[in-house]
Scaffold this active site. Structure first.
Site, PDB file in Angstrom:
ATOM      1  N   LEU A   1       0.854  -1.196   0.000  1.00  0.00           N
ATOM      2  CA  LEU A   1       0.000   0.000   0.000  1.00  0.00           C
ATOM      3  C   LEU A   1       0.885   1.240   0.000  1.00  0.00           C
ATOM      4  CD1 LEU A   1      -2.917   1.153   0.496  1.00  0.00           C
ATOM      5  CD2 LEU A   1      -2.521   0.825   2.923  1.00  0.00           C
ATOM      6  N   HIS A   2       0.903   1.968  -1.103  1.00  0.00           N
ATOM      7  CA  HIS A   2       1.788   3.135  -1.122  1.00  0.00           C
ATOM      8  C   HIS A   2       1.325   4.269  -2.032  1.00  0.00           C
ATOM      9  CE1 HIS A   2       2.959   1.273  -4.888  1.00  0.00           C
ATOM     10  NE2 HIS A   2       3.401   2.453  -5.259  1.00  0.00           N
ATOM     11  N   ARG A   3       0.284   4.034  -2.839  1.00  0.00           N
ATOM     12  CA  ARG A   3      -0.111   5.030  -3.837  1.00  0.00           C
ATOM     13  C   ARG A   3      -0.459   6.375  -3.222  1.00  0.00           C
ATOM     14  NH1 ARG A   3       0.280   4.231  -9.400  1.00  0.00           N
ATOM     15  NH2 ARG A   3       0.189   1.996  -9.693  1.00  0.00           N
TER      16      ARG A   3
END
Ligand code: UD1
Length: 381
Positions: A233-235
């Site tokens: 999860l990094h967007r």
């Protein structure tokens, strides 16, 4: 003939690997004189986000390092334009290749296009139709500045056709790697669109073979095969918005409380987790960003992938691992149509993969096509 590749962010080091490999092969061929230079913009700089990929894949160090570092988008892109322009002016490449949809892609594309250096975009034609995503703006702008657009799949060719591109090779079908390449005739004054298949599939096949049933990895992360999920999860659209971030954390906590989850965390996500008053339940084990080979090995043994990464949605699809995409839309709709991927808002507790082969993204020879087509393009009148 001089080909300049520009990379800068984690997924680009991976996408560059099969191109690097194939270039190395042809450079030993006495008939073909190709010089290759590699620019690293420095967008990603942590060891785990950058150097580890060069080490793992055994790639040469970049010839030029622009060291732009982090920053606001405008400032970061401006630095990439300014510094890559200097290298282009000094090195005078015959073609510049950019990859994917990051700020490094857009910055280098702008610098090359402004100098009228032919520009090749690898992974062209993808759209999420969400302009809130910085990547969407980068993709659209880069495609419309490019001379050669290498698409990973048929759908990408069709989207570009709808946006007005008219020179479509082989009607958008995957070119035959033996016969199609030499028949390639092109008008170099008009942008050309080609379906080459996805370079990420070339990479995955290479890594998969190396990592098949790597028992060590299971021991290292203390998990049991097919009894855990992997989370990434990094967007920006998820980590910059407390509301979106909370929605995703709540979804993961509520839907998978009884599942052991391994979460290699991006540096930005680690930062925002300190700011936002939300946390994962105890079944989510947060670890440092992973070595790419380990990540694939772990994914191969997992039961489920939860991700907002573009590349990992396809890796799960190729490996036959169900995926839940933690975003509102995906630029890889084929993975959804096949039943292997689901957007998290549509998740009902089950996956229904359709039978049949998973080959919409080519055959693992995308890099061969890309290099051959660039060479043909440069030799075209
Ligand atoms: C970029 C890409 C994204 C891609 C991702 C892969 C853009 C717009 N986005 O996002 O499409 O999926 O790379 O990882 O280009 N940071 C570090 N160390 C690093 C790199 C970043 O600590 O080595 C931190 C910094 O706080 C930085 C933040 O992460 O401000 C964001 O980094 P940035 O390169 O701007 O974008 P990514 O979120 O990594």
């Amino acid at each position: 003939m001089k080909i300049c590749n520009v990379v800068g962010a984690r997924p680009q080091f991976i996408k560059y690997f099969p191109i690097y490999n194939y270039m190395k092969q042809i450079q030993t061929d006495a008939d073909i004189r190709v010089e290759e230079i590699l620019i690293h913009t420095g967008q990603h700089y942590d060891y785990n986000m950058s150097r580890t990929f060069f080490d793992a894949f055994g790639m040469k160090s970049p010839d030029f390092h622009l060291e732009v570092g982090s920053g606001r988008h405008g400032a970061q892109i401006a630095e990439i334009i300014r510094k890559s322009e200097e290298v282009f002016l000094q090195q005078k490449p015959d073609v510049v290749c950019v990859y994917g949809d990051t700020n490094s892609t857009l910055g280098a594309a702008l610098a090359a296009a402004k100098l009228n250096i032919p520009l090749a975009h690898i992974e062209a034609g993808l759209r999420s139709f969400n302009r809130q995503m910085p990547e969407e703006i980068n993709r659209v702008a880069t495609d419309h500045m490019s001379d050669i657009l290498f698409c990973p799949c048929r759908n990408a060719v069709d989207l570009l056709t709808r946006e007005g591109f008219s020179q479509i090779i082989n009607s958008g079908s995957l070119l035959d790697q033996k016969t199609g390449l030499s028949d390639f005739q092109v008008d170099t004054k008009t942008p050309v669109v080609v379906n080459t298949g996805d370079v990420m599939y070339d990479v995955l096949l290479h890594v998969k073979e190396k990592m098949a049933r790597n028992a060590q990895i299971m021991k290292r992360f203390k998990v049991e095969a097919e009894n855990f999920a992997l989370l990434t999860l990094h967007r920006a659209e998820n980590t910059n918005s407390e509301e979106n971030f909370r929605k995703i954390v709540t979804f993961v906590n509520d839907s998978f409380r009884d599942t052991e989850i391994i979460f290699p965390i991006h540096p930005r996500t680690r930062k925002v987790m300190k700011q936002f008053p939300v946390s994962f339940t105890g079944n989510v084990k947060i670890i440092e960003p992973m070595h790419y080979f380990d990540l694939v090995a772990l994914l191969m043994q997992s039961r489920l992938l939860l991700t907002d990464s573009g590349g990992m949605q396809k890796e799960a699809y190729w490996l036959g691992i169900p995926c839940i995409t933690l975003r509102e839309q995906t630029e890889w709709p084929e993975t959804i149509e096949s039943g292997w991927n689901t957007l998290y808002r549509d998740y009902t507790g089950n996956h229904h993969p359709l039978p049949g082969s998973r080959n919409v993204y080519g055959d693992g020879f995308a890099s061969l096509r890309i290099i051959q087509l660039i060479l043909n393009w440069l030799n075209s009148p």
